[in-house]
Design an enzyme around this catalytic site. Structure first.
Site, mmCIF file in Angstrom:
data_model
loop_
_atom_site.group_PDB
_atom_site.id
_atom_site.type_symbol
_atom_site.label_atom_id
_atom_site.label_comp_id
_atom_site.label_asym_id
_atom_site.label_seq_id
_atom_site.Cartn_x
_atom_site.Cartn_y
_atom_site.Cartn_z
ATOM 1 N N LYS A 202 -32.014 59.704 64.277
ATOM 2 C CA LYS A 202 -30.756 60.075 64.957
ATOM 3 C C LYS A 202 -29.646 59.076 64.647
ATOM 4 O O LYS A 202 -28.459 59.439 64.645
ATOM 5 C CB LYS A 202 -30.988 60.214 66.454
ATOM 6 C CG LYS A 202 -31.526 58.968 67.162
ATOM 7 C CD LYS A 202 -30.433 58.049 67.682
ATOM 8 C CE LYS A 202 -31.018 56.820 68.322
ATOM 9 N NZ LYS A 202 -29.977 55.893 68.843
ATOM 10 N N THR A 259 -25.974 59.693 70.722
ATOM 11 C CA THR A 259 -25.561 58.790 69.655
ATOM 12 C C THR A 259 -24.492 59.394 68.755
ATOM 13 O O THR A 259 -23.656 58.666 68.209
ATOM 14 C CB THR A 259 -26.787 58.390 68.810
ATOM 15 O OG1 THR A 259 -27.843 57.982 69.680
ATOM 16 C CG2 THR A 259 -26.459 57.248 67.877
#
Length: 346
Positions: A202, A259
């Site tokens: 991620k 994120t």
């Protein structure tokens, strides 16, 4: 993944956090609300300053330490603090620092150990749990504590949900008993591979999203990158033995969304800087923190190539970071790909 309902307050435990960066400090502060916590870092002068002013002025300025948090005067003192078997040792270093830290633990009595780092080790392509097993052997009970979490918000006492992943039920129970409570929720998972892959990849995709946002490509493009990024995570994760369901949870979709969209994300800020034409060295220097997605993109690109896993977004990010590709060329390359079935395939 198992959810743990609110329980009566657990007995006070002793916790040692090895790593005094932003995330290690934030976790130490949160646990010190209910436990006896000792924080250790490699920079002795910085530790002395933290002990004096009761604050990590370098990585978390403005967040005073709670009374239950103290600073270790040395590495041996930190380990002695958690010598009893029901205590908890937390490794809070970046992936690049995990192996050296573990080497320092060899031959010592180690309680339950948990790591917070997210990524693949460059050069070996190993996930954190594989590094732990390689250095300390299979007899050490350990697990990854991961999930969508910004250090500043945890330090402020805002709500946060995490997952403890381990093959050891006893380790999972220990972490839940220690961490779950107050504004921290903890879920359990046996899928250590899936949790670690989600937390690692991620960060790479957040760089891509930051580039797209920095180029002004719009919210539609952001949604597409996040969605197709989740497909990349799932392809790699299932190839390595992770469970598809894990990537729909906190450490997959949850951490990816945070994120890629949160302004506190270091990796997203790397992408924004690249879109502005800044050099990578300049961006990292301005951050003042480790952005795990940078080294991880190179490690994931190599690993995926060896495994025959299609990772177009990761490859494009690594091309910008390490091959001299321009951000606009990255976008053009992704847009020029042939249409295909949306199903996740290896």
């Amino acid at each position: 993944m198992q959810e743990h309902q609110n329980k009566p307050a657990a007995a006070v435990r002793k916790v040692a956090v090895l790593g005094a960066g932003a995330w290690g400090t934030a976790v130490a502060m949160a646990l010190a609300q209910r436990h006896d916590v000792l924080l250790w870092g490699r920079n002795g002068a910085a530790l002395q300053e933290m002990g004096r002013v009761r604050e990590n002025t370098e990585y978390l300025p403005g967040y005073p330490f709670p009374p239950g948090l103290n600073v270790a005067v040395g590495f041996d003192a930190a380990l002695a603090h958690v010598a009893a078997p029901d205590n908890l040792l937390i490794a809070a270093c970046p992936v690049a620092g995990l192996r050296p830290l573990l080497e320092s633990l060899k031959g010592r009595t180690i309680p339950n150990v948990v790591w917070l780092c997210k990524g693949f080790e460059y050069g070996t392509g190993l996930l954190p749990h594989q590094i732990v097993r390689e250095v300390l052997g299979p007899g050490v009970a350990g697990g990854a504590l991961s999930g969508p979490s910004f250090a500043q918000e945890v330090a402020r006492g805002l709500p946060c949900a995490l997952t403890i992943a381990s093959s050891s039920a006893a380790l999972r129970d220990c972490v839940v008993a220690t961490v779950h409570g107050g504004n921290l929720r903890v879920y359990s998972s046996e899928d250590l591979v899936g949790v670690e892959v989600g937390g690692a990849v991620k960060n790479v995709l957040a760089i891509a999203t930051g580039v797209a946002d920095g180029l002004g490509l719009g919210l539609n493009a952001r949604a597409a990158l996040i969605t197709r990024g989740l497909a990349e995570i799932t392809r790699l994760g299932t190839t390595l033995g992770g469970q598809t369901e894990t990537f729909m949870g906190l450490t997959g979709m949850g951490d990816l969304i945070l994120t890629c969209t949160g302004d506190l994300s270091r990796n997203r800020r790397v992408g924004l800087g690249l879109a502005q034409g800044k050099a990578l060295d300049t961006i990292v220097q301005e951050l003042g923190h480790v952005a795990e997605g940078v080294p991880c993109s190179k490690a994931v690109r190599e690993l995926a190539a060896n495994l025959g896993v299609d990772m177009p977004i990761t490859n494009a990010v690594a091309g910008v970071l390490f091959d001299g590709d321009q951000p606009q060329a990255m976008v053009a390359r992704l847009l020029s790909r042939d249409p295909r079935d949306e199903k996740v395939k290896r």
